[in-house]
Design a protein around this motif. Structure first.
Motif, PDB file in Angstrom:
ATOM      1  N   PRO A 497      -5.190  -5.394   8.813  1.00 25.25           N
ATOM      2  CA  PRO A 497      -4.389  -5.871   7.683  1.00 25.25           C
ATOM      3  C   PRO A 497      -5.222  -6.498   6.581  1.00 25.25           C
ATOM      4  N   ALA A 498      -6.509  -6.738   6.843  1.00 26.57           N
ATOM      5  CA  ALA A 498      -7.390  -7.266   5.798  1.00 26.57           C
ATOM      6  C   ALA A 498      -7.695  -6.220   4.737  1.00 26.57           C
ATOM      7  N   VAL A 499      -7.417  -4.944   5.035  1.00 27.68           N
ATOM      8  CA  VAL A 499      -7.681  -3.858   4.095  1.00 27.68           C
ATOM      9  C   VAL A 499      -6.406  -3.570   3.307  1.00 27.68           C
ATOM     10  N   LYS A 500      -6.488  -3.696   1.997  1.00 30.59           N
ATOM     11  CA  LYS A 500      -5.351  -3.361   1.134  1.00 30.59           C
ATOM     12  C   LYS A 500      -5.368  -1.853   0.910  1.00 30.59           C
ATOM     13  N   THR A 501      -4.469  -1.175   1.574  1.00 29.64           N
ATOM     14  CA  THR A 501      -4.414   0.282   1.534  1.00 29.64           C
ATOM     15  C   THR A 501      -3.382   0.737   0.521  1.00 29.64           C
ATOM     16  N   SER A 502      -3.591   1.916  -0.058  1.00 29.59           N
ATOM     17  CA  SER A 502      -2.610   2.444  -1.008  1.00 29.59           C
ATOM     18  C   SER A 502      -2.774   3.946  -1.158  1.00 29.59           C
ATOM     19  N   LEU A 503      -1.651   4.597  -1.420  1.00 23.82           N
ATOM     20  CA  LEU A 503      -1.612   6.020  -1.732  1.00 23.82           C
ATOM     21  C   LEU A 503      -0.924   6.151  -3.080  1.00 23.82           C
ATOM     22  N   ALA A 504      -1.677   6.545  -4.100  1.00 24.73           N
ATOM     23  CA  ALA A 504      -1.145   6.689  -5.461  1.00 24.73           C
ATOM     24  C   ALA A 504      -1.505   8.073  -5.979  1.00 24.73           C
ATOM     25  N   PRO A 505      -0.712   9.076  -5.626  1.00 26.92           N
ATOM     26  CA  PRO A 505      -1.052  10.452  -6.013  1.00 26.92           C
ATOM     27  C   PRO A 505      -0.872  10.687  -7.505  1.00 26.92           C
ATOM     28  N   GLY A 506      -1.425  11.818  -7.960  1.00 30.22           N
ATOM     29  CA  GLY A 506      -1.331  12.171  -9.364  1.00 30.22           C
ATOM     30  C   GLY A 506      -0.024  12.803  -9.753  1.00 30.22           C
ATOM     31  N   SER A 507       0.772  13.231  -8.784  1.00 35.40           N
ATOM     32  CA  SER A 507       2.112  13.744  -9.082  1.00 35.40           C
ATOM     33  C   SER A 507       2.934  13.760  -7.813  1.00 35.40           C
ATOM     34  N   GLY A 508       4.243  13.898  -7.987  1.00 33.05           N
ATOM     35  CA  GLY A 508       5.146  13.939  -6.839  1.00 33.05           C
ATOM     36  C   GLY A 508       4.967  15.175  -5.994  1.00 33.05           C
ATOM     37  N   VAL A 509       4.297  16.196  -6.529  1.00 32.63           N
ATOM     38  CA  VAL A 509       4.028  17.395  -5.737  1.00 32.63           C
ATOM     39  C   VAL A 509       3.191  17.039  -4.512  1.00 32.63           C
TER      40      VAL A 509
END
Length: 929
Positions: A497-509
Motif C-alpha cells: 500500500p506504500a505504492v500509489k498505483t494508477s491506470l490512466a489510459p489514453g482512451s476508453g478503448v
C-alpha cells in the motif's frame, strides 16, 4: 481558407475515388522543378511541397515558394524561409484554455478599438481535447474514476464554462469533453484523416492531413504519415487566425531500421533506444524519417510510440510513410472503407505510399539502428534520454544519489586480507571468496498505512503509474501489463500500500479491450484501478502521496522513486517529494510496483515471494509474444473504436449540465481566480513603437544547462507559502481548492507568481537556495523572483535571464514565455535553445540572444551582478544579426561581447517589432477592416 481555384502552375487535377471525384494538386506536374528527383524526395518534403503548391498564387504564398521547396537536396543550406499553413490545430486544455482566453481578450481589444470582435475567430479548424485536468486524488479502488471525475469538475467548472462558451462563440472550434482520452491518442484513433477532403466550389479538394498542436507530443501523429508537430500556444493562436508558420528548408535525418527485434523486448525499449541514439547524433530542429527493411516489423502503435517521443529526441517530427500498415490501422480503428481507399488512392497518386520495392529516399544524414540489438531498458532517473539497461538500474540510482546509495566497501581488515576483485592476496592463506558486504541501504522506516506496517527506504517505489499517451496507445504493452499482472496474481504476489498505483489510459478503448481480454481484474487485484482518461502522473497530476508516506519521506529525507510509462521524468515534474523517476514499459511498471523498490536487479533478483516463500522471478511472469498475440486477436476490433467515438463531442452528464455563456464577447468575472483578461492587449497602440536598445538591465536569474520549461513555467501543485498560494488565500481560496498551476493558466496573476518558482530551480543568484529565489540589485536582498520582479518593474528596470545549453527544453509551454514577459524580462542570453521555446520567446516579444560558439557566462566572467546594455537593436534588427552587449560590473569596470540575435526569419523580426505575435495579428485584423 484552405483552398482556392488559383493554380498558377497548372497542377490541379481530378482523381476518382470510392468517395467520389476529388480535385488535388499533382506533385508530378512539377517534377521537372524537383532537384532531388521526385521518386527519392523525402516524404516530409513532398508534404511541404504540396502545401505551397496548393496555396501558390494566394498571398503570402507564391510560385517562388514552390521553387524554393522543390530545390531541396541533401546538404542544401538555404537561408530563405517559406510559409506553411497546416490543415488544422489540436489543443489540450492546459494550453488550450489560455489560447481561448487570449482569443477572448483579442475580441475585447477589437471591440475597444472599434473593430468587429467576431473577426477574432479561428479560420483554421481546431479541436480541443480536455485531458490535462484530471488528478489522481483517489486510487486503488473501483470508485477512483468516478471520484476523480467529480473532483475534476469541482475544480474546473469555471474553465469548462469558458470552453462551453468558446464552442458556441467560435466557428471551426470543437471540444472533446473530459473523461474521453489523451489528446494524442484521440488524434491518432479518431481525429486524424491522413488525407483530408474539404469542399471549395463544385469539386472538393483532397490534400494531406497536416497540423500543429499545443503539446510537444503532437508528433505522435507522424506515425500515420501525418505531418504535425508541437508549437507554443502563442504560435498556435496565430495559425488559428490564418497566419502561416514560416519554415527554413528542412534538414532531414533518415533513421534506417534493419533486422528484427528479439523476443521479450517492447516498444518502450525501442523508443528509449531511439531517443538515446538520436540525442547523441543531434537532431534538434531537424526532421527525422524512418525507413529501411526493419520497418516491416513495427506495428502502427509501435511507430506511434516512437513518434510520440520526438521532443525527447530533440527532433521537430519523426515521420513514417503511409503504407499497408497505415491502411490496416485505419480499418482497425473504425474509419470507413471508402475513406481508407481514398487514402490509398491519393497516397499512391502523389508518391506518398511506401512499398517494399520503393526507392529509398535521399536524406541529409542517415543513422542506422539494428533492431536485433534491442534489450529491456528503462530511462532515468532524471532525463528521458538517459537509457539504462534493466540489469543496471541499481547502479544508475547509486550514481545519481551517491550519498544515499554508497557503494559496498570492505572493512579495513577485509581490505588487508582480500583482493576485492576476487579473492585472497595473502599467499600464506588458503584462497577464499570475498566477504559479501552488509546491505549498505539504510534501515527501513516503519510506516503504518491502511492497517499494515510498511517499510520505506531510499529507493522505495512510492508511485507506479501506467499513464501517458506514449505507451497507453499501444495494445501490445498494455495487454502485456495485464498478462504480467495475471501471472503475478496467480503466483500470489501483491503490491504494498506504500505504492500509489494508477491506470490512466489514453482512451476508453484501452479499458474496453482489457476487459474483453479478461485482464482488467488482475490489474485491479494489484491496485491498478482506472483513475481517469487523461494525462495524469506524466505531467505532475499524480496527486498527493498518502499522508503517512509523505510525512516519512519528509521527516527522513528519503530519496523515493516513481516509475511510470510516460515520456518525461525531469526532476520535480512527477511529484515534488519524488527525487528519482524512471520511464518504463507498462509491464515493468507493474513489476516494479510489486518489487516495491528501484534499487534491484530484476534480471537476477526475485520480483517477490509467493505465499510459500518461494522466489518469483521476472522471467517467470513476463508475457510471451504468443500470449500477447492471442490476447490482441481475442480483444481488439473496429467495433470498440466505433462505439467509443460515436458521441465523442457529447460528454457525460457533468459536461452537459454546465452553463453555456452566450455572446461574441466573453463576460469576464473580476472575482474569478481561474479566468482573467490578460494584459497583453490593454492600451495597445494601433502602430508599434520603433525598436529600441535595451539599457540598464538587471539579471533576474543565472541558470545552468538543460533548464526545462518545467523549471520556468508554473506546473504541478501550488505551495501554500508561494506567492501564487498567498494570492489565492488572499482571495478566499482554501489550500485544498488550489488545484494545479496548469488548471489556472487562464489567470495571469497566478501564473506570473509561479514563473521560475519550481522547487528544483537552481539560480546562481539565490544564495545557494533551490526554488524561486533571487537577489535583488543593488540592494543585495534575497527574495522571491516574483517579489524582485515587482520591485524592478516599479523602478523601471528591464530584466534579463542568463542560461546555459538547451534552454527551454521539454514540453511546449507557452507560459514559459508569457510568464517571463510579465515579470519584465526583455531578453534572454543562452548558449543554445530548444526550438519551440525560442519561438515562443519571440512570440511574446522577448529577444532570445545566443552566446557565440565557445562562449558562455562562465568564460566571459559574468556573475549576474552586472548592469547590461544590449546595443544595435535600434539600428534595425536582422535575422541572426550580431548584437553588442556591454556589462558593467559593480566596481564600474565593463566587459563587452557579441551575441547572436536568435530571431531566425524576417517574420520573427516583425513579431518582435510588434511586441509579440498576437499583437501583430491583432493589428493586421484591424487594418483589414
Amino acid at each position: 481558407m484552405e483552398h482556392r481555384n488559383l493554380d498558377p502552375l497548372g497542377a490541379r487535377a481530378t482523381l476518382v475515388t470510392p468517395e467520389g471525384e476529388v480535385a488535388y494538386y499533382r506533385l508530378a506536374a512539377i517534377a521537372d522543378r524537383i532537384a532531388a528527383g521526385f521518386e527519392r524526395l523525402p516524404y516530409t518534403v513532398k508534404v511541404l511541397l504540396e502545401n505551397v503548391l496548393r496555396h501558390a498564387g494566394s498571398p503570402p504564398f507564391s510560385t517562388d515558394d514552390v521553387d524554393l521547396v522543390a530545390a531541396w537536396r541533401p546538404g542544401l543550406k538555404e537561408g530563405r524561409e517559406f510559409p506553411f499553413l497546416p490543415a488544422r490545430v489540436v489543443l489540450q486544455d492546459f494550453t488550450g484554455v489560455p489560447a481561448v482566453v487570449d482569443l477572448a481578450a483579442m475580441r475585447a481589444a477589437m471591440a475597444r478599438l472599434g473593430g468587429d470582435p467576431a473577426k477574432a475567430n479561428p479560420l483554421v479548424p481546431a479541436d480541443l481535447v480536455i485531458d490535462h485536468s484530471v488528478q489522481v486524488d483517489v486510487f486503488g479502488t473501483n470508485i477512483a474514476f468516478r471520484r476523480n471525475v467529480e473532483r475534476e469538475y469541482e475544480r474546473n467548472r469555471e474553465r469548462y464554462a469558458l470552453l462551453r462558451w468558446a464552442q458556441q462563440a467560435f466557428r471551426n472550434f470543437r471540444v472533446v469533453p473530459p473523461g474521453t482520452g489523451i489528446v494524442h491518442q484521440v488524434n491518432l484513433e479518431y481525429l486524424a484523416s491522413v488525407v483530408t477532403v474539404r469542399g471549395v466550389g463544385e469539386v472538393p479538394v483532397a490534400f494531406p492531413d497536416t497540423l500543429v498542436g499545443t503539446d510537444s507530443h503532437t508528433t505522435m501523429i507522424n506515425a500515420l504519415g501525418v505531418l504535425g508537430w508541437g508549437v507554443g500556444g502563442i504560435e498556435a493562436e496565430a495559425v488559428l487566425l490564418g497566419q502561416p508558420i514560416y519554415l527554413l528548408m528542412p534538414e532531414i535525418v533518415g533513421l534506417r531500421l534493419v533486422n528484427q527485434p528479439p523476443g521479450g523486448v517492447t516498444a518502450t525499449d525501442l523508443v528509449l533506444t531511439v531517443t538515446e541514439l538520436l540525442r547523441k547524433v543531434g537532431v534538434v530542429g531537424k526532421f527525422v524519417e524512418v525507413f529501411g527493411p526493419g520497418l516491416r516489423y513495427l506495428s502502427l502503435p509501435d511507430r506511434a510510440t516512437i513518434s510520440n517521443m520526438a521532443p525527447e529526441m530533440g527532433a521537430t517530427a519523426v515521420m513514417f510513410p503511409i503504407d499497408e500498415e497505415t491502411l490496416g490501422y485505419l480499418r482497425l480503428t473504425g474509419r470507413s472503407e471508402g475513406h481508407v481507399q481514398l487514402v490509398e488512392a491519393y497516397a499512391k497518386e502523389q508518391g506518398l505510399f511506401r512499398s517494399d520495392d520503393s526507392a529509398e529516399p535521399l536524406f541529409d544524414q542517415v543513422v542506422e539502428l539494428d533492431l536485433s540489438t534491442l534489450e529491456p531498458s528503462v530511462a532515468g532517473p532524471r532525463r528521458p534520454q538517459d537509457r539504462v539497461r534493466l540489469s543496471e538500474v541499481r547502479q544508475s540510482l547509486r550514481a545519481a544519489f551517491p550519498d544515499q546509495f554508497p557503494e559496498p566497501q570492505p572493512s579495513e581488515e577485509e581490505a588487508e586480507r582480500f583482493d576485492w576483485e576476487g579473492g585472497t592476496v595473502n599467499e600464506e592463506e588458503e584462497p577464499s571468496a570475498p566477504v559479501v558486504p552488509v546491505d549498505p541501504r539504510p534501515k527501513a522506516v516503519d510506516v503504518r498505512l491502511d492497517g499494515r506496517h510498511v517499510e520505506l527506504r531510499h529507493g522505495s517505489v512510492v508511485i507506479a503509474a501506467i499513464t501517458s499517451c506514449t505507451n497507453t496507445s499501444n495494445p501490445e504493452v498494455m495487454l502485456g501489463a495485464g498478462i504480467l499482472a495475471k501471472k503475478a496474481v496467480e503466483r500470489g504476489l501483491d503490491v504494498s500500500p506504500a505504492v500509489k498505483t494508477s491506470l490512466a489510459p489514453g482512451s476508453g478503448v484501452v479499458t474496453a479491450y482489457l476487459e474483453r481480454a479478461g485482464l482488467l481484474p488482475y490489474l485491479e487485484a494489484l491496485r491498478f484501478h482506472l483513475v481517469g482518461y487523461g494525462c495524469t502522473t506524466c505531467i505532475g497530476n499524480s496527486g498527493p502521496l498518502p499522508t503517512p508516506i509523505a510525512q516519512a519521506v519528509q521527516d527522513h529525507e528519503l530519496v523515493v522513486v516513481s516509475v511510470l510509462s510516460g515520456n518525461r521524468n525531469f526532476e520535480g515534474r512527477i511529484h515534488p517529494q519524488v527525487r528519482a523517476s524512471y520511464l518504463a514499459s507498462p509491464p515493468l511498471v507493474v513489476a516494479y510496483a510489486i518489487a516495491g523498490r528501484m534499487d534491484i536487479d530484476l534480471t537476477t533478483e526475485p520480483v517477490g515471494y509467493d505465499p510459500n516463500g518461494e522466489p518469483v522471478y521476472l522471467w517467470e511472469i513476463w508475457p510471451t509474444p504468443q500470449e500477447i498475440r492471442e490476447a490482441m486477436e481475442k480483444a481488439i476490433g473496429p467495433e470498440l473504436f466505433i462505439e467509443r467515438y460515436r458521441d465523442v463531442f457529447t460528454g457525460d452528464e457533468h459536461w452537459r449540465s454546465l452553463p453555456v455563456p452566450e455572446g461574441d464577447l466573453y463576460a469576464w468575472e473580476p472575482d474569478s481566480t481561474y479566468i482573467q483578461e490578460p494584459p497583453f492587449f490593454k492600451d495597445l497602440p494601433l502602430e508599434p513603437p520603433p525598436l529600441a536598445d535595451i539599457r540598464g538591465a538587471r539579471v533576474l536569474a543565472v541558470l545552468g544547462d538543460s533548464v526545462t520549461t518545467d523549471h520556468i513555467s508554473p506546473a504541478g501543485s501550488i505551495p501554500v507559502n508561494s506567492p501564487a498560494g498567498q494570492y489565492l488565500i488572499a482571495r478566499g481560496v482554501e489550500p485544498k481548492d488550489f488545484n494545479s498551476y496548469g488548471a489556472r493558466r487562464g489567470n495571469h496573476e497566478v501564473m506570473v507568481r509561479g514563473t521560475f518558482a519550481n522547487i528544483r530551480l537552481r539560480n546562481r543568484l539565490a544564495g545557494g537556495r533551490e526554488g524561486g529565489w533571487t537577489t535583488h540589485f543593488p540592494s543585495s536582498e534575497l527574495m522571491t523572483i516574483y517579489e524582485a520582479s515587482t520591485r524592478y518593474q516599479a523602478e523601471g528596470v528591464p530584466l534579463l535571464v542568463i542560461a546555459g545549453k538547451e534552454y527551454g527544453s521539454g514540453s511546449s509551454r507557452d507560459w514559459a514565455a508569457k510568464g517571463p514577459m510579465l515579470l519584465g524580462v526583455r531578453a534572454t542570453i543562452a548558449e543554445s535553445y530548444e526550438r519551440i521555446h525560442r519561438s515562443n520567446l519571440v512570440g511574446m516579444g522577448i529577444l532570445p540572444l545566443q552566446f557565440l560558439p565557445g562562449e558562455s557566462a562562465e568564460s566571459l566572467g559574468l556573475t549576474g551582478h552586472e548592469v547590461f546594455d544590449v546595443l544595435g537593436i535600434a539600428d534595425g534588427l536582422e535575422p541572426g544579426e550580431l548584437l553588442r552587449v556591454r556589462a558593467t560590473r559593480p566596481d564600474g569596470s565593463t566587459a563587452e561581447f557579441q551575441v547572436i540575435a536568435r530571431v531566425d526569419s524576417a517574420t520573427e523580426v516583425e513579431y518582435y517589432r510588434h511586441g509579440g505575435i498576437l499583437q501583430y495579428v491583432l493589428r493586421r485584423l484591424l487594418r483589414a477592416e
